[in-house]
Design a protein around this motif. Sequence first.
Motif, PDB file in Angstrom:
ATOM      1  N   UNK A   2       3.240  -9.047 -13.114  1.00 30.26           N
ATOM      2  CA  UNK A   2       2.596  -7.363 -13.541  1.00 30.26           C
ATOM      3  C   UNK A   2       2.617  -7.375 -14.521  1.00 30.26           C
ATOM      4  N   UNK A   3       3.041  -6.696 -15.730  1.00 34.06           N
ATOM      5  CA  UNK A   3       3.438  -6.711 -16.624  1.00 34.06           C
ATOM      6  C   UNK A   3       2.537  -7.571 -17.856  1.00 34.06           C
ATOM      7  N   UNK A   4       3.012  -8.978 -17.457  1.00 34.79           N
ATOM      8  CA  UNK A   4       2.165  -9.508 -18.551  1.00 34.79           C
ATOM      9  C   UNK A   4       0.934  -9.601 -18.712  1.00 34.79           C
ATOM     10  N   UNK A   5       0.160  -9.578 -16.912  1.00 35.07           N
ATOM     11  CA  UNK A   5      -1.126  -9.821 -16.676  1.00 35.07           C
ATOM     12  C   UNK A   5      -1.715  -8.410 -17.069  1.00 35.07           C
ATOM     13  N   UNK A   6      -1.350  -7.200 -17.144  1.00 32.33           N
ATOM     14  CA  UNK A   6      -2.209  -6.396 -17.770  1.00 32.33           C
ATOM     15  C   UNK A   6      -1.794  -6.365 -18.839  1.00 32.33           C
ATOM     16  N   UNK A   7      -0.861  -6.512 -19.601  1.00 32.37           N
ATOM     17  CA  UNK A   7      -1.275  -6.805 -21.230  1.00 32.37           C
ATOM     18  C   UNK A   7      -2.302  -7.812 -21.645  1.00 32.37           C
ATOM     19  N   UNK A  16      -5.863 -12.428 -12.336  1.00 25.09           N
ATOM     20  CA  UNK A  16      -5.480 -12.688 -10.696  1.00 25.09           C
ATOM     21  C   UNK A  16      -6.045 -13.331 -10.173  1.00 25.09           C
ATOM     22  N   UNK A  17      -7.419 -13.041  -9.418  1.00 27.08           N
ATOM     23  CA  UNK A  17      -7.993 -13.871  -8.891  1.00 27.08           C
ATOM     24  C   UNK A  17      -8.002 -16.018  -9.750  1.00 27.08           C
ATOM     25  N   UNK A  18      -7.991 -15.798 -10.857  1.00 25.26           N
ATOM     26  CA  UNK A  18      -7.720 -16.642 -11.296  1.00 25.26           C
ATOM     27  C   UNK A  18      -6.202 -17.802 -10.427  1.00 25.26           C
TER      28      UNK A  18
END
Length: 72
Positions: free
Chosen positions: A28-33, A51-53
């Motif tokens: 989650x941290x990497x996705x937010x970044x 996230x959907x991808x």
Amino acid sequence: MADLAQQLEDLRPSELALRDWVRTRLNASIVREMATYDYGMRVEEHRRGIEELMVARRLPEQVPWPPPRSWN
């Protein structure tokens, strides 16, 4: 000896193989970044798009801008 057609089919790349490999390395941290890399604009929309991808059954041929609400 396996049939040539089956051998060739076994070599066919999966549309989602690279995405699935990357997905196991994200959290989650990497996705937010990643979502902040558009100058910090529309972060939540980008986060949802990423996230959907990561769970889409098929990848789009082109990624529209802005990202749609659903890739499925």
